[in-house]
Structure formats: C-alpha cells, structure tokens
Motif scaffolding. Sequence first.
Motif, PDB file in Angstrom:
ATOM      1  N   GLY A 147       0.749  -1.245   0.000  1.00 20.92           N
ATOM      2  CA  GLY A 147       0.000   0.000   0.000  1.00 20.92           C
ATOM      3  C   GLY A 147       0.777   1.293   0.000  1.00 20.92           C
ATOM      4  N   SER A 148       2.062   1.272  -0.340  1.00 25.68           N
ATOM      5  CA  SER A 148       2.876   2.479  -0.209  1.00 25.68           C
ATOM      6  C   SER A 148       2.791   3.379  -1.439  1.00 25.68           C
ATOM      7  N   ALA A 149       2.464   4.643  -1.211  1.00 21.96           N
ATOM      8  CA  ALA A 149       2.467   5.622  -2.298  1.00 21.96           C
ATOM      9  C   ALA A 149       3.862   5.789  -2.888  1.00 21.96           C
ATOM     10  N   TRP A 150       4.893   5.467  -2.110  1.00 18.80           N
ATOM     11  CA  TRP A 150       6.272   5.574  -2.590  1.00 18.80           C
ATOM     12  C   TRP A 150       6.486   4.777  -3.859  1.00 18.80           C
ATOM     13  N   TYR A 151       5.725   3.712  -4.038  1.00 20.49           N
ATOM     14  CA  TYR A 151       5.886   2.889  -5.238  1.00 20.49           C
ATOM     15  C   TYR A 151       5.835   3.737  -6.505  1.00 20.49           C
ATOM     16  N   TRP A 152       5.081   4.824  -6.479  1.00 16.04           N
ATOM     17  CA  TRP A 152       4.894   5.652  -7.668  1.00 16.04           C
ATOM     18  C   TRP A 152       5.844   6.849  -7.718  1.00 16.04           C
ATOM     19  N   HIS A 153       6.855   6.907  -6.854  1.00 18.69           N
ATOM     20  CA  HIS A 153       7.625   8.146  -6.723  1.00 18.69           C
ATOM     21  C   HIS A 153       8.437   8.484  -7.973  1.00 18.69           C
ATOM     22  N   ARG A 154       8.707   7.515  -8.822  1.00 21.50           N
ATOM     23  CA  ARG A 154       9.413   7.811 -10.072  1.00 21.50           C
ATOM     24  C   ARG A 154       8.445   8.180 -11.202  1.00 21.50           C
ATOM     25  N   VAL A 155       7.194   7.841 -11.051  1.00 23.57           N
ATOM     26  CA  VAL A 155       6.179   8.120 -12.072  1.00 23.57           C
ATOM     27  C   VAL A 155       5.561   9.504 -11.898  1.00 23.57           C
ATOM     28  N   VAL A 156       5.322   9.891 -10.639  1.00 17.11           N
ATOM     29  CA  VAL A 156       4.632  11.164 -10.370  1.00 17.11           C
ATOM     30  C   VAL A 156       5.317  12.358 -11.041  1.00 17.11           C
ATOM     31  N   PRO A 157       6.623  12.558 -10.882  1.00 16.86           N
ATOM     32  CA  PRO A 157       7.236  13.731 -11.521  1.00 16.86           C
ATOM     33  C   PRO A 157       7.188  13.678 -13.047  1.00 16.86           C
ATOM     34  N   LEU A 158       7.223  12.489 -13.620  1.00 22.16           N
ATOM     35  CA  LEU A 158       7.156  12.374 -15.077  1.00 22.16           C
ATOM     36  C   LEU A 158       5.780  12.779 -15.600  1.00 22.16           C
ATOM     37  N   LEU A 159       4.738  12.396 -14.886  1.00 22.29           N
ATOM     38  CA  LEU A 159       3.394  12.811 -15.282  1.00 22.29           C
ATOM     39  C   LEU A 159       3.229  14.323 -15.143  1.00 22.29           C
ATOM     40  N   ARG A 160       3.780  14.875 -14.069  1.00 26.22           N
ATOM     41  CA  ARG A 160       3.654  16.320 -13.867  1.00 26.22           C
ATOM     42  C   ARG A 160       4.451  17.091 -14.900  1.00 26.22           C
ATOM     43  N   GLU A 161       5.591  16.557 -15.322  1.00 29.83           N
ATOM     44  CA  GLU A 161       6.378  17.210 -16.374  1.00 29.83           C
ATOM     45  C   GLU A 161       5.593  17.294 -17.680  1.00 29.83           C
ATOM     46  N   ARG A 162       4.672  16.376 -17.872  1.00 32.39           N
ATOM     47  CA  ARG A 162       3.871  16.364 -19.098  1.00 32.39           C
ATOM     48  C   ARG A 162       2.565  17.126 -18.936  1.00 32.39           C
ATOM     49  N   GLY A 163       2.430  17.822 -17.812  1.00 35.21           N
ATOM     50  CA  GLY A 163       1.294  18.708 -17.619  1.00 35.21           C
ATOM     51  C   GLY A 163       0.090  18.097 -16.955  1.00 35.21           C
ATOM     52  N   HIS A 164       0.242  16.902 -16.375  1.00 38.41           N
ATOM     53  CA  HIS A 164      -0.875  16.233 -15.732  1.00 38.41           C
ATOM     54  C   HIS A 164      -0.760  16.308 -14.211  1.00 38.41           C
ATOM     55  N   SER A 166      11.090   0.206 -11.982  1.00 33.55           N
ATOM     56  CA  SER A 166      12.168  -0.204 -12.885  1.00 33.55           C
ATOM     57  C   SER A 166      12.115   0.485 -14.246  1.00 33.55           C
ATOM     58  N   ARG A 167      10.925   0.791 -14.754  1.00 33.89           N
ATOM     59  CA  ARG A 167      10.787   1.360 -16.098  1.00 33.89           C
ATOM     60  C   ARG A 167       9.760   2.502 -16.101  1.00 33.89           C
ATOM     61  N   PRO A 168       9.967   3.537 -15.291  1.00 32.53           N
ATOM     62  CA  PRO A 168       8.943   4.580 -15.185  1.00 32.53           C
ATOM     63  C   PRO A 168       8.692   5.330 -16.478  1.00 32.53           C
ATOM     64  N   VAL A 169       9.727   5.568 -17.272  1.00 32.33           N
ATOM     65  CA  VAL A 169       9.546   6.327 -18.518  1.00 32.33           C
ATOM     66  C   VAL A 169       8.660   5.550 -19.482  1.00 32.33           C
ATOM     67  N   GLU A 170       8.960   4.272 -19.678  1.00 32.03           N
ATOM     68  CA  GLU A 170       8.169   3.459 -20.592  1.00 32.03           C
ATOM     69  C   GLU A 170       6.724   3.332 -20.103  1.00 32.03           C
ATOM     70  N   LEU A 171       6.553   3.245 -18.788  1.00 29.71           N
ATOM     71  CA  LEU A 171       5.206   3.157 -18.241  1.00 29.71           C
ATOM     72  C   LEU A 171       4.437   4.445 -18.485  1.00 29.71           C
ATOM     73  N   VAL A 172       5.048   5.573 -18.203  1.00 32.67           N
ATOM     74  CA  VAL A 172       4.363   6.854 -18.414  1.00 32.67           C
ATOM     75  C   VAL A 172       4.053   7.065 -19.885  1.00 32.67           C
ATOM     76  N   ASP A 173       4.934   6.642 -20.765  1.00 38.22           N
ATOM     77  CA  ASP A 173       4.647   6.763 -22.195  1.00 38.22           C
ATOM     78  C   ASP A 173       3.328   6.084 -22.537  1.00 38.22           C
ATOM     79  N   LEU A 174       3.072   4.917 -21.946  1.00 37.97           N
ATOM     80  CA  LEU A 174       1.806   4.224 -22.215  1.00 37.97           C
ATOM     81  C   LEU A 174       0.644   4.857 -21.481  1.00 37.97           C
ATOM     82  N   LEU A 175       0.869   5.309 -20.249  1.00 40.04           N
ATOM     83  CA  LEU A 175      -0.234   5.909 -19.490  1.00 40.04           C
ATOM     84  C   LEU A 175      -0.811   7.125 -20.193  1.00 40.04           C
ATOM     85  N   VAL A 176       0.017   7.914 -20.835  1.00 38.91           N
ATOM     86  CA  VAL A 176      -0.457   9.140 -21.464  1.00 38.91           C
ATOM     87  C   VAL A 176      -0.729   8.961 -22.957  1.00 38.91           C
TER      88      VAL A 176
END
Length: 225
Positions: free
Chosen positions: A14-31, A214-224
């Motif tokens: 249940g740790s929000a930390w799991y997403w700590h590499r994804v959050v800034p990438l989403l915000r950089e893209r304006g979300h 492990s792969r936050p950039v590739e994940l964010v590419d698909l999320l957006v």
Amino acid sequence: MSARTYGLLPGAGGSAWYWHRVVPLLRERGHEAIAVDLPADDDAYGLEDYVDVVVNAVGKRDDLVLVAQSMGGLTAPLVCDRVPVSELILVNAMIPAPGESGGEWWSATGQGQAQRESDEREGRDPDAPFDPMVHFLHDVPAEVLADADAHQRDQSGTPFALPWPRDSWPDVPTRVLSSRDDRLFPVDFQVRVAQERLGITPEILPGGHLVALSRPVELVDLLVD
C-alpha cells in the motif's frame, strides 16, 4: 492531450512511494498525479475501507484516470462506483471476478502453475522459498532498492477475505498493461486472464512486476498514450 488527473493505486503493502518515479514524469507532461497511500498493514481495513481512502484522496476531478498496480486491481473498479472515472488502467494487476475473494483469485486464475512454468522455463528453481529479489525486485535499479526497505510494509490479509462485491466490471473504458519480464504474474498468464475476464488484450511493455520502479519512462509513455 489536455491535462488529466492520474490517481495511482499501489499494490500489496500500500505504499504511495511505489509511484515516486512516475509522479514527476506525469507532472512534467502537464498532468496532475496523486499517489495514494493505503493502510495495508492494518487488519482493521478491508477493500471498502481502501475505497474510502482512494475517494478521499482523488476527490471528484474532471478526467480522472485510475491506475492500479497488482493488488490495486481489486480496489480500483470499486472506486468507479463512487467518483466519476474516465479511464481505468490496470498494470500487472489482479483482475477479480464477481463473488471471488482476493484469496481465491490465485487458484481460480491458475497463477501458481503459471509462475511455476515460467520459473522452470527461465531456469529458476520453482520449489525455492519465495525471494522478493527474484520475483519482485530483479530489475529495479540499485539506487532505488537502497530506499525500498524504508517504505516496505506487510500486507494484511483482510482485503483478501471477502468476495469481490461487484456483479460485473464497471462500465468504464479499461486498458491492461502487462510487463514482459514479470515473474510473479508472467505475461502469458496476464494475457490469458485479461482476455478471459475482460475481453481485453493487454499492451506489453518491458520490465518486471514493479515496473513503476524499474521502467517509469516506458510506463508513463503508455499511461499518457
């Protein structure tokens, strides 16, 4: 793409930390990105309580996308009954069936046999004691692993005990993302379950089960996408 809000639900622990590499990438893209922390180590909390926590965290925002990792797949569809959700994205996630408890999911889907066959095929001992480094953390960078222990919590069994309460999948556009190198939920297993239960063929990305680490950039590419 216009700005969206991503509600990010973690898996077991249940740790929000799991997403700590994804959050800034989403915000950089304006979300907007909201990583939810769940009371996973408290036996007093079940799935409905997790839903309350998520609802309080995300509020009623326009164009909300719920992203659920692993065990988060049990909670995210229930949130759709409480707040408007424009899209549901499952990432290496458990896909529950009506009336099936989270505890029953493992045998009902054949996860154990799928993992065993994957271990044998890739040269791992299928009878070895469970090792998080082997099945969870094998592709997570060392600098991320160095911080992981501080955020690790034991997962309570309470949310796995009761039948999943919905009688069908919510009427919300759903995507399934599956990691090619997932050793806990092997990719061929994920594809089969998603097709059988949702009629959806997953989108495949590189990485293991904890792909947001492990792969936050590739994940964010698909999320957006």
